[in-house]
Every structure is written in C-alpha cells, then in structure tokens.
Design a protein around this motif. Sequence first.
Motif, mmCIF file in Angstrom:
data_model
loop_
_atom_site.group_PDB
_atom_site.id
_atom_site.type_symbol
_atom_site.label_atom_id
_atom_site.label_comp_id
_atom_site.label_asym_id
_atom_site.label_seq_id
_atom_site.Cartn_x
_atom_site.Cartn_y
_atom_site.Cartn_z
ATOM 1 N N PHE A 151 0.902 -1.337 -0.039
ATOM 2 C CA PHE A 151 0.014 -0.137 0.136
ATOM 3 C C PHE A 151 0.879 1.297 -0.115
ATOM 4 O O PHE A 151 0.373 2.492 -0.154
ATOM 5 C CB PHE A 151 -0.911 -0.109 1.145
ATOM 6 N N GLY A 152 2.238 1.018 0.104
ATOM 7 C CA GLY A 152 2.905 2.428 0.190
ATOM 8 C C GLY A 152 2.510 3.381 1.217
ATOM 9 O O GLY A 152 2.403 2.982 2.361
ATOM 10 N N SER A 153 2.525 4.458 0.743
ATOM 11 C CA SER A 153 2.234 5.639 2.072
ATOM 12 C C SER A 153 0.774 5.723 2.244
ATOM 13 O O SER A 153 0.480 6.380 3.488
ATOM 14 C CB SER A 153 2.540 7.343 1.085
ATOM 15 N N GLU A 154 -0.030 5.085 1.742
ATOM 16 C CA GLU A 154 -1.696 5.071 2.101
ATOM 17 C C GLU A 154 -1.836 4.200 3.150
ATOM 18 O O GLU A 154 -2.537 3.081 3.216
ATOM 19 C CB GLU A 154 -2.454 4.731 0.794
ATOM 20 N N ILE A 155 -1.219 4.390 4.440
ATOM 21 C CA ILE A 155 -1.323 3.692 5.665
ATOM 22 C C ILE A 155 -1.956 4.502 6.491
ATOM 23 O O ILE A 155 -1.775 5.524 6.923
ATOM 24 C CB ILE A 155 0.030 3.334 6.157
ATOM 25 N N TYR A 156 -3.144 3.883 7.343
ATOM 26 C CA TYR A 156 -4.075 4.701 8.164
ATOM 27 C C TYR A 156 -3.999 4.036 9.726
ATOM 28 O O TYR A 156 -3.464 2.572 9.481
ATOM 29 C CB TYR A 156 -5.345 4.642 7.562
ATOM 30 N N SER A 157 -4.480 4.683 10.547
ATOM 31 C CA SER A 157 -4.596 4.044 12.019
ATOM 32 C C SER A 157 -6.104 4.413 12.477
ATOM 33 O O SER A 157 -6.902 5.091 11.730
ATOM 34 C CB SER A 157 -3.500 4.687 12.836
ATOM 35 N N LEU A 158 -6.024 4.097 13.661
ATOM 36 C CA LEU A 158 -7.173 4.628 14.405
ATOM 37 C C LEU A 158 -7.661 6.270 14.467
ATOM 38 O O LEU A 158 -8.559 6.718 14.350
ATOM 39 C CB LEU A 158 -7.189 4.368 15.836
ATOM 40 N N LYS A 159 -6.506 7.029 14.346
ATOM 41 C CA LYS A 159 -6.862 8.283 14.340
ATOM 42 C C LYS A 159 -7.374 8.724 12.839
ATOM 43 O O LYS A 159 -7.884 9.932 12.651
ATOM 44 C CB LYS A 159 -5.341 9.047 14.266
ATOM 45 N N SER A 160 -7.461 7.921 11.980
ATOM 46 C CA SER A 160 -8.258 8.022 10.613
ATOM 47 C C SER A 160 -9.601 8.129 10.637
ATOM 48 O O SER A 160 -10.210 8.241 9.791
ATOM 49 C CB SER A 160 -7.329 7.261 9.464
ATOM 50 N N LEU A 161 -10.085 7.533 11.584
ATOM 51 C CA LEU A 161 -11.511 7.540 11.785
ATOM 52 C C LEU A 161 -12.238 8.771 11.851
ATOM 53 O O LEU A 161 -11.579 9.618 12.538
ATOM 54 C CB LEU A 161 -11.680 6.678 13.006
ATOM 55 N N PHE A 162 -13.311 8.882 11.458
ATOM 56 C CA PHE A 162 -14.330 10.172 11.964
ATOM 57 C C PHE A 162 -14.534 10.475 13.095
ATOM 58 O O PHE A 162 -14.496 9.381 13.930
ATOM 59 C CB PHE A 162 -15.418 10.038 11.216
#
Length: 814
Positions: free
Chosen positions: A586-597
């Motif tokens: 996925f390269g740079s497109e890594i998300y975490s719980l902080k990415s949730l609305f």
Amino acid sequence: MSRRSRPVHIIIGTNASPRSATVPNGALRILDSQHRISKIVNNYSRISFNFGPTLLSWMEERAPEGYETILDGDRESRRLFSGHGSALAQAYNHTILPLSNSRDKRTQILWGIKDFQRRFQRDPEGMWLPETAVDMETLELLSGEGIKFTILAPRQAGQLRVDKDSPWIDLEYGIDSRRAYACSLPSGRNIGLFFYDGALSTAVAFERLLLGGENFARRLVSRFDPEGDSAQLMHVATDGETYGHHHSHGDMALAYALHYIEENKLARLTNYGEYFAMHPPTHEVRIHENTSWSCMHGVARWENDCGCNSGGRPNWNQEWRRPLREALDWLRDDLAPIFEDEAKKLLMDPWLARDEYIAAVLDRPPGSVDRFLTKQAARNLHPDEQVRALRLLEMQRHLMLMYTSCGWFFDEPTGTETVQVLQYAARAVQLGQQLFGVDWEEKFLERLEAVRSNIAEFGNGRDIYERFVRPAMLDLSGVAAHYAISSFFDGYHSSDSIYAYQTDLQDVQVFESGKLRLVAGTARIASNVTHALFEFNFSVLHAGGHNLRAGICQTHDDFAEFIEAARGRVSRSDFTGCSRLLDQYFGSEIYSLKSLFRDQRHRIVSEIVNSTLEDIDQLYGDVYEQNSALIAFLRDLQMPLPPILRVSSEFVLGNEIRRCLTVEGNDINRVRLLLDTAGQYGISIDSSIKLAFHERLDRVMDRWARNPLELEALTQLEPLVALARVAPFEADLWQAQNTYYKVMITVTSLKPSHLSVSWRQEFRKLGDCLGITVSEPLLGTIGADSPEGRTRNMPTPQAPQNPTITTGSLEIRN
C-alpha cells in the motif's frame, strides 16, 4: 379596540445551539404555588422565530425531537394566529448579504425559501436577514421572490413620511417601532419593514430584564402609548440564545411573561404575519443601506478592523478580516468564469442550475438527484459527466458556505468559526483541482499570508490553514479508510451507509492467530453528493488494543498475491512481517485509528479502552473483595483508606452500579444498596454514572410511553425516578417530565372507565415523584386525603443557581 386588546409581539432569533436554546424553548415549565409543574408549553407556538437552514438540517438528523418541536410550534401558531405561521425564513447560510455579489444574494434567498418550504410545508411570509444586514438590492430580491416583510433595527431607518403627499423627514434617533412600514423599491414594488424596539431589546439581551417573567411582561406593555390607537405593536428582537443560554432561566421568564399577558388580558399576542395582514402599513420609510444590528459601523465587522469584537482582549486586533475576505473574493471570482464555461457543456444554464441545486441538496437519494440532473442537463449525460456536473455545483455551494458570517464576527482567525469557513474554501479548492487540474491552493495560501493571528505561535493564514484545515480535508481514500477500520470492529456488511457515502463490499477474507488478526478485501464507495466512485483494495492489521494499521489503494490484479502472503505471515503470528507487507503493497496510504471520523473514533477507542479495563476491573475486584473487612475496619476508626484501597473501591463499586443501570432486568434496588455501601465506607462514586442513569431512565420512560396503560411498566418507574434525588445522580428530569406530561395529555381524553384505580394511583405517584401536578380528570376516586392521594416524597424540581423567580401565585423555576 381598548388598550387591553392591543397586540403585543415577541420575536426570538435563532443563532443558537440545539440544546442550549432551541430544545428548552419547546418545552417550558409553568409551576403552581406548590412548586409543581402545572403546564409545559411550546414557546415557538406564540413567538415569531427563525432558524438557519443549516442548523435545522443538523437538528433534523442529530436532534429530531427538538426539530419536531419547532415544526409543531409553527403548526400550532397557524391555529392561534388566523392561519399565519410564526416561523420566518432566513437567507441560507447566514452570509452578510450587502457584502455578497448579486448572484450569491439571489441564490442565498432562493435557497432559504426552498428550505423553508420543504420543512414547514408552506410559503414564508417574512425573511430574517442575517445580522439584519440590508441594502436596497437585497430588499428588491426579497420582494421579487414573494417575501412580504423583514425586520430591522431602529437605527437602520433613514427617512420617514406619513403618506405620499408628505415630505420626507430625516430620522436621527430611530423610529417608532409600534407599527409596520412600507419601503418603495426601484422596481415599483414595495416591501414591509418592522423595526423592533431597540431599548427594550437591549434590556432583554444585556440588562437582566429576564430575571422575572412578570416584570418582563409589564415592561412590554408599558411601551404602549396610552393615547395611541388600538393597532399599536410591541415587539423585541434578540438572539435565540438569550432565552436560557446567555441568561439562565430566561426561557422560563419568557414563557411566564406570555402566560401573564394572556391570563391578565394585558394585550393580544400576535405574530408578524397576522399583524401585517390585519394592519397593512400606511407610513413609508427609507433605509440606511449597508447597515446591520450588530455593528455600529454598518457592515464593517465582516470586512474591517472596525473596533467591534467580543471584548476582553484589548491588545488584539481584527486586521485579519480584510485580507480573509479578499482571499475568499479572489477564489470565488477566479473560479466563476471557468465554472460557467465548463458547466455550459453539461447544463442548460449554469447559474439557474445553481439556484435550483437546493432541490438536490435537500433530497440526496439517487432518484431525486437524477431528476434534478435530467431537468437541468443540456443533453443526456454519461455517468462520469453527471459526476462532473455535481462536482461543479458542489464547488459553488462551498464557495457560498465560506462566507458564513460568524467567520468574521469574533476576534481571532484561529477560532472555530473562522477555521470552518477556511475548510469550506479548502473544499472548493479541492473540487476545483479535481475538475480542472489547476492548483488554486498555492495562490490562495499566498493571499492568506496577509491574515495574521493575534497569537504568535499560530503565525499567518497559511500556517493556520496547514495546522487546522489541511488535517481535516477528506478524499474518497480517507472515507475508504474509515470504512475499512470501522467495519473491522462493527462487521463487514454487503452494503453500508457512512454519512454522505454508500459502500458496497465485494469480497473480504479474515485471518487470525491468537491476538493477531488481519482482514483483506475489495469494496466500492460512492458519494451521495457527487456520485463519484472509488473501487479499492483494503487490509486492516490488528494486534490487540490500539495497535492497528490499515492500507487503502485502488484495485489491482496482484491483490490475490498480497492475500496469500498475508495468510502465511498471520499463520506464523508474524506481526512485523504483516506490517512490512502492508508497507510494501500500500505504500504511503497507511492509516490508523486516528483516521476514523471523530464520532466513530471516540466510540471505537472507548470500546478498546473498556475492553482493557475489564482486566483491570477483575484485578481491582480481587483487591476489594480480599480487603473489604479491612476497609470497614479503617472506616470505623475514621482512618483514611490507603490510595490503592480507595481507588479500587471507587472503581469496583462505580462499575457495578454502571452495570446495574445498563443491563436491562437488573434490580434497581441493588443500586441503592451499592450506594449505601459506598456511603458507609466513605467512598466517592464517579459522577460519570449520571449518563448511564439518564439513558436507563429515558429508555424505560419511552418504552412505557408506547403502552402507557400497562400497569406493570408504570409500577417499575417510580423507584427508578426516585433515584434521581440520590447522590451522585441528582439527575435532570427534563426529558422524563416531558414524556410523562405528553402521556398525561393523551390519557386525559380517555373515559374514566378505561383507567383502573390502581393505574391512577401509580400514575399519581409517578407524577409526584417527577414534580408534576396530575390533571383533575385523572384523579378520579383518589381522594386528596387518602394515603394514595397524598404527595409522597415529592421532590422540588432542581432550583436555579439564582434566586427563585416568583410571579404572583405562579412560579417559574428550572
């Protein structure tokens, strides 16, 4: 008509938060001499009011009960006031119309009217101008769209004449507010103008006139001219927050003032629509253009450092207002011609389509949007052309939203309101880049550099944008990440709705080994607003707790290889290997719980925390059980508990009380036992359990209200309500009282034979516990002197912080 039959009118503005001013005004208490609620009234049925369409849109979704109360108030006002509703329309998103260009003025007015028609199911007679900011072009547009009148501040009147043959008189000290006026327009039409009583409105807003309802009522009627005619009008205008938010219990004072006027026949209540129909204006007025009610310098508060501010920061300035408006004007004007050129390729009339786009904004389902596009399209549009047309119109919507007036009203450009208008502008920039492939952002940021914060660490407008705006910007990849992560906890469904997006799951696979869990799948997300589509592969890796990573990318044929590689690493419980695999694919497109609305993030993180606390609960429970005798012994000796024993006791008892309140069927008496235990040991219980109590009480009351004649359900309510008087609950019974009162009004219409003596006894007990006087028809054979008829442990409704407001034989309290 005698003085006692003269109309009196109260108007309330609605720049208010849903809880602080809107909901309480829909259910106001009037108390009897024994401090019990004798009546609950909807203020909105007897005052003129306006709500911003964007606030009503929020309330419709997030505060539906308050929203329905507002609509009910308007419906009831039509019954009271000869078919004239009390609700007024408002220009759509509260822009300062004299500072808007002609196109935006027109669209703002049209959207405000259309939104009003959809919600109130009638045409508006009047429109509230944001901040009463006015110029002749705005009045001309209002009149052209069928608006009969608006309301202004007295200092906005410039000249007066009593008839066509009389000379114009310059007005230096305001105007008589006790009548309606006509304003002639260049088109030959005219529009009605009301000028509210400035002195009394100021007293209501700033001089504590709302301390007493009777005094408020008497001050209103004192403004009549004893020698004047019977058509005199008394009206004040204030912000909606005045009643109950800016002034604690001001909403109660307003309710009692109206009650007192009616009971004593001091005047006749009316609203603007009815009064305007009964007493058409005979006097003519000219206005001071480019003026408002909240800036002594005209409309400078929304474009200059005029000196108007919130106060309290004498060293601050508002020089940032001018460059902010100039940057937004540049963005709007630079995007206008390219919008028009590109939209002409898809839509018959781009600006007419924008005027009518409110139909799609108010009704987002695909069928409704398709009908809108069919009506506006220059030809049959392919799906990608439909997306483009909707993006063009969304760009224009945000180019108007960014002028919302509160962005300039306050003192500092890092305030929530100013950041919000920058977020609207950022969305317009984002859509412009997607549509035209041109980077407007850098030029926009260059202009924002002239915006200077009063707080040194926040720098200039570019810094503010990077710090507060860019992190909040969202694209379809961000929505996809929210979907992938939230569904990891809530379950992956074949289709789902996420705010303004629709998701369709095409495939998902789950691999687990111990605490390690990896999910991989393919899904599609569609915007309900622009109909844009995004098909994507996703994977979520979780190793317990908050240790979560997620990847998002457009669909690729080699995703099957990723899945097989992931399967092998999970089987070996190789978290590090799985994590590296996500980075590689996925390269740079890594998300975490902080990415949730934000709302979902709070809920899911709370669930993770609660799961962790279960282990701690067991640990503290063991400590408490093993040392309960020691705790009691130390209490007998009046010795303080060691910190570990005090903390474990508070934690264990608080959690057990919370469980008793949360789990249906639990014995509510156990809560009292646990509270008694805490009291004996000198242990404080966290007041956060109030929320659990409120949820339980409201849930049980609502369930009973659906079948109020069920005796068993009614019997179970009294002990629960009685807990509201016990620390640490000391709960607000506002919602429970509303529910009970509605049931009482409903069952009063039933025949006495439908209500058993036992039911009436229990209903009376519950009313006493809630502090409500039960209506006489329901008392039936329950004698006032019988044990069942006496007041049992009747609580006094929560007292205000200020002294109680007593008005004659009735009393208003919170």
